[in-house]
Design an enzyme around this catalytic site. Structure first.
Site, PDB file in Angstrom:
ATOM      1  N   ASP A  12       7.803  -3.174   5.072  1.00  0.00           N
ATOM      2  CA  ASP A  12       7.355  -4.492   4.631  1.00  0.00           C
ATOM      3  C   ASP A  12       6.672  -5.183   5.812  1.00  0.00           C
ATOM      4  O   ASP A  12       7.306  -5.417   6.848  1.00  0.00           O
ATOM      5  CB  ASP A  12       8.613  -5.269   4.183  1.00  0.00           C
ATOM      6  CG  ASP A  12       8.310  -6.687   3.767  1.00  0.00           C
ATOM      7  OD1 ASP A  12       7.166  -7.151   3.924  1.00  0.00           O
ATOM      8  OD2 ASP A  12       9.256  -7.344   3.301  1.00  0.00           O
ATOM      9  N   ILE A  13       5.409  -5.500   5.673  1.00  0.00           N
ATOM     10  CA  ILE A  13       4.635  -6.054   6.795  1.00  0.00           C
ATOM     11  C   ILE A  13       5.154  -7.423   7.237  1.00  0.00           C
ATOM     12  O   ILE A  13       4.949  -7.818   8.386  1.00  0.00           O
ATOM     13  CB  ILE A  13       3.125  -6.091   6.442  1.00  0.00           C
ATOM     14  CG1 ILE A  13       2.276  -6.114   7.713  1.00  0.00           C
ATOM     15  CG2 ILE A  13       2.779  -7.266   5.517  1.00  0.00           C
ATOM     16  CD1 ILE A  13       0.818  -5.769   7.501  1.00  0.00           C
ATOM     17  N   ASN A  26      -7.130 -13.014  -1.343  1.00  0.00           N
ATOM     18  CA  ASN A  26      -8.278 -13.096  -2.254  1.00  0.00           C
ATOM     19  C   ASN A  26      -9.198 -14.197  -1.756  1.00  0.00           C
ATOM     20  O   ASN A  26      -8.834 -14.960  -0.849  1.00  0.00           O
ATOM     21  CB  ASN A  26      -7.844 -13.287  -3.711  1.00  0.00           C
ATOM     22  CG  ASN A  26      -7.031 -14.542  -3.900  1.00  0.00           C
ATOM     23  OD1 ASN A  26      -7.465 -15.628  -3.503  1.00  0.00           O
ATOM     24  ND2 ASN A  26      -5.849 -14.415  -4.474  1.00  0.00           N
ATOM     25  N   GLY A  34       1.295  -9.401  -4.827  1.00  0.00           N
ATOM     26  CA  GLY A  34       1.362  -8.302  -3.858  1.00  0.00           C
ATOM     27  C   GLY A  34       1.732  -8.761  -2.462  1.00  0.00           C
ATOM     28  O   GLY A  34       2.582  -9.643  -2.287  1.00  0.00           O
ATOM     29  N   VAL A  35       1.058  -8.179  -1.476  1.00  0.00           N
ATOM     30  CA  VAL A  35       1.384  -8.480  -0.080  1.00  0.00           C
ATOM     31  C   VAL A  35       1.075  -9.948   0.249  1.00  0.00           C
ATOM     32  O   VAL A  35       1.771 -10.581   1.051  1.00  0.00           O
ATOM     33  CB  VAL A  35       0.671  -7.474   0.865  1.00  0.00           C
ATOM     34  CG1 VAL A  35      -0.826  -7.681   0.900  1.00  0.00           C
ATOM     35  CG2 VAL A  35       1.260  -7.537   2.254  1.00  0.00           C
ATOM     36  N   ASP A  36       0.065 -10.492  -0.391  1.00  0.00           N
ATOM     37  CA  ASP A  36      -0.324 -11.902  -0.193  1.00  0.00           C
ATOM     38  C   ASP A  36       0.857 -12.821  -0.557  1.00  0.00           C
ATOM     39  O   ASP A  36       1.257 -13.693   0.239  1.00  0.00           O
ATOM     40  CB  ASP A  36      -1.534 -12.183  -1.101  1.00  0.00           C
ATOM     41  CG  ASP A  36      -2.265 -13.466  -0.757  1.00  0.00           C
ATOM     42  OD1 ASP A  36      -1.877 -14.133   0.228  1.00  0.00           O
ATOM     43  OD2 ASP A  36      -3.232 -13.799  -1.467  1.00  0.00           O
ATOM     44  N   SER A 123      -6.611  -3.486  -0.488  1.00  0.00           N
ATOM     45  CA  SER A 123      -7.300  -3.164  -1.758  1.00  0.00           C
ATOM     46  C   SER A 123      -6.638  -2.090  -2.615  1.00  0.00           C
ATOM     47  O   SER A 123      -7.115  -1.821  -3.712  1.00  0.00           O
ATOM     48  CB  SER A 123      -8.774  -2.756  -1.532  1.00  0.00           C
ATOM     49  OG  SER A 123      -9.570  -3.897  -1.317  1.00  0.00           O
ATOM     50  N   GLY A 125      -3.729  -2.048  -4.073  1.00  0.00           N
ATOM     51  CA  GLY A 125      -2.771  -2.527  -5.066  1.00  0.00           C
ATOM     52  C   GLY A 125      -3.503  -3.042  -6.295  1.00  0.00           C
ATOM     53  O   GLY A 125      -4.154  -2.279  -7.019  1.00  0.00           O
ATOM     54  N   ILE A 126      -3.460  -4.350  -6.473  1.00  0.00           N
ATOM     55  CA  ILE A 126      -4.067  -5.003  -7.636  1.00  0.00           C
ATOM     56  C   ILE A 126      -5.577  -4.696  -7.721  1.00  0.00           C
ATOM     57  O   ILE A 126      -6.144  -4.658  -8.810  1.00  0.00           O
ATOM     58  CB  ILE A 126      -3.822  -6.537  -7.552  1.00  0.00           C
ATOM     59  CG1 ILE A 126      -2.310  -6.834  -7.520  1.00  0.00           C
ATOM     60  CG2 ILE A 126      -4.480  -7.282  -8.714  1.00  0.00           C
ATOM     61  CD1 ILE A 126      -1.942  -8.177  -6.909  1.00  0.00           C
TER      62      ILE A 126
HETATM   63  P1  ADP Z   1      -5.066  -5.880  -3.074  1.00  0.00           P
HETATM   64  O1  ADP Z   1      -5.354  -7.030  -4.002  1.00  0.00           O
HETATM   65  O2  ADP Z   1      -5.911  -5.907  -1.826  1.00  0.00           O
HETATM   66  O3  ADP Z   1      -5.071  -4.576  -3.772  1.00  0.00           O
HETATM   67  P2  ADP Z   1      -2.145  -5.869  -3.020  1.00  0.00           P
HETATM   68  O4  ADP Z   1      -1.231  -6.809  -2.313  1.00  0.00           O
HETATM   69  O5  ADP Z   1      -2.049  -5.815  -4.507  1.00  0.00           O
HETATM   70  O6  ADP Z   1      -3.609  -6.219  -2.507  1.00  0.00           O
HETATM   71  O7  ADP Z   1      -1.915  -4.420  -2.482  1.00  0.00           O
HETATM   72  C1  ADP Z   1      -2.323  -3.963  -1.227  1.00  0.00           C
HETATM   73  C2  ADP Z   1      -1.261  -3.027  -0.670  1.00  0.00           C
HETATM   74  O8  ADP Z   1      -0.197  -3.806  -0.141  1.00  0.00           O
HETATM   75  C3  ADP Z   1      -0.640  -2.118  -1.732  1.00  0.00           C
HETATM   76  O9  ADP Z   1      -0.708  -0.787  -1.278  1.00  0.00           O
HETATM   77  C4  ADP Z   1       0.804  -2.572  -1.814  1.00  0.00           C
HETATM   78  O10 ADP Z   1       1.676  -1.475  -2.005  1.00  0.00           O
HETATM   79  C5  ADP Z   1       1.011  -3.162  -0.432  1.00  0.00           C
HETATM   80  N1  ADP Z   1       2.103  -4.143  -0.297  1.00  0.00           N
HETATM   81  C6  ADP Z   1       2.696  -4.928  -1.222  1.00  0.00           C
HETATM   82  N2  ADP Z   1       3.656  -5.689  -0.653  1.00  0.00           N
HETATM   83  C7  ADP Z   1       3.683  -5.357   0.678  1.00  0.00           C
HETATM   84  C8  ADP Z   1       4.462  -5.757   1.811  1.00  0.00           C
HETATM   85  N3  ADP Z   1       5.420  -6.672   1.714  1.00  0.00           N
HETATM   86  N4  ADP Z   1       4.197  -5.181   3.012  1.00  0.00           N
HETATM   87  C9  ADP Z   1       3.220  -4.254   3.145  1.00  0.00           C
HETATM   88  N5  ADP Z   1       2.446  -3.846   2.132  1.00  0.00           N
HETATM   89  C10 ADP Z   1       2.678  -4.377   0.913  1.00  0.00           C
END
Ligand code: ADP
Length: 176
Positions: A12-13, A26, A34-36, A123, A125-126
């Site tokens: 988890d970042i 975004n 997601g990560v955001d 990019s 994920g979503i």
């Molecule tokens: P995007 O809209 O750029 O695709 P997302 O957040 O949906 O962004 O996904 C980007 C990547 O971040 C995905 O591979 C997802 O598995 C990963 N991700 C989601 N939560 C975390 C987190 N807490 N730490 C690191 N990576 C994450």
């Protein structure tokens, strides 16, 4: 040696203690899933306040560009927000735009004298960018940057899911 400065981890970042962690934001910069969502939840309201100030100044962030804010309560010092491309079949400049995300984030880190930076798999994920292709673009862009700039001491690739971890490690082991 550029490759020695790259570390691949699963996790988890928001838990990473680096000079900067990168957010896959975004273009509104006002938060998302997601990560955001995870970064804003863990970091608290100071990050969004900084984002709002940037939006007031420049009106959001274009795909492939990056901006920097505080990291609020996170163990990292700063968050670099970059806007990845939505995958649209591959003929909408997605490859170049994803490379721009990594390069512009690294340039911003250099400009702010930050030595350690952690990336999620932008990019993938979503936004549905194919993970294997994204891993190669991330790695090649980072290696090229590190070969040309000695100020960055460590780049951590933080993979949240097993598939991204596998593709990222595979590309590193076979090509770097
Ligand atoms: P995007 O809209 O750029 O695709 P997302 O957040 O949906 O962004 O996904 C980007 C990547 O971040 C995905 O591979 C997802 O598995 C990963 N991700 C989601 N939560 C975390 C987190 N807490 N730490 C690191 N990576 C994450």
């Amino acid at each position: 040696m550029a490759y020695r400065k790259i570390r691949i981890v699963k996790g988890d970042i928001t838990k990473i203690k680096a000079d900067a962690i990168v957010n896959a934001a975004n273009s509104s910069l006002l938060g998302g899933g997601g990560v955001d969502g995870a970064i804003h939840r863990a970091g608290g309201p100071d990050i969004l306040n900084d984002c709002r100030a940037i939006v007031a100044r420049q009106g959001g962030c274009k795909t492939g560009n990056a901006v920097i804010t505080t990291a609020g309560r996170l163990p990292a010092k700063h968050v670099i927000h970059t806007v990845g491309p939505v995958w649209n079949g591959g003929d909408k400049n997605e490859v170049t735009l994803l490379a721009n995300c990594y390069r512009h984030s690294l340039e911003l880190a250099s400009r702010h004298h930050l030595a350690t930076i952690a990336f999620p798999n932008i990019s993938t994920g979503i936004y549905h960018f194919p993970k294997e292709l994204a891993a190669s673009i991330a790695m090649n862009t980072i290696v090229t940057y590190l070969e040309e700039h000695s100020d960055i001491e460590e780049v951590i690739l933080v993979c949240y899911d097993d598939e991204n971890l596998r593709y990222t490690e595979q590309y590193y082991n076979q090509h770097i």
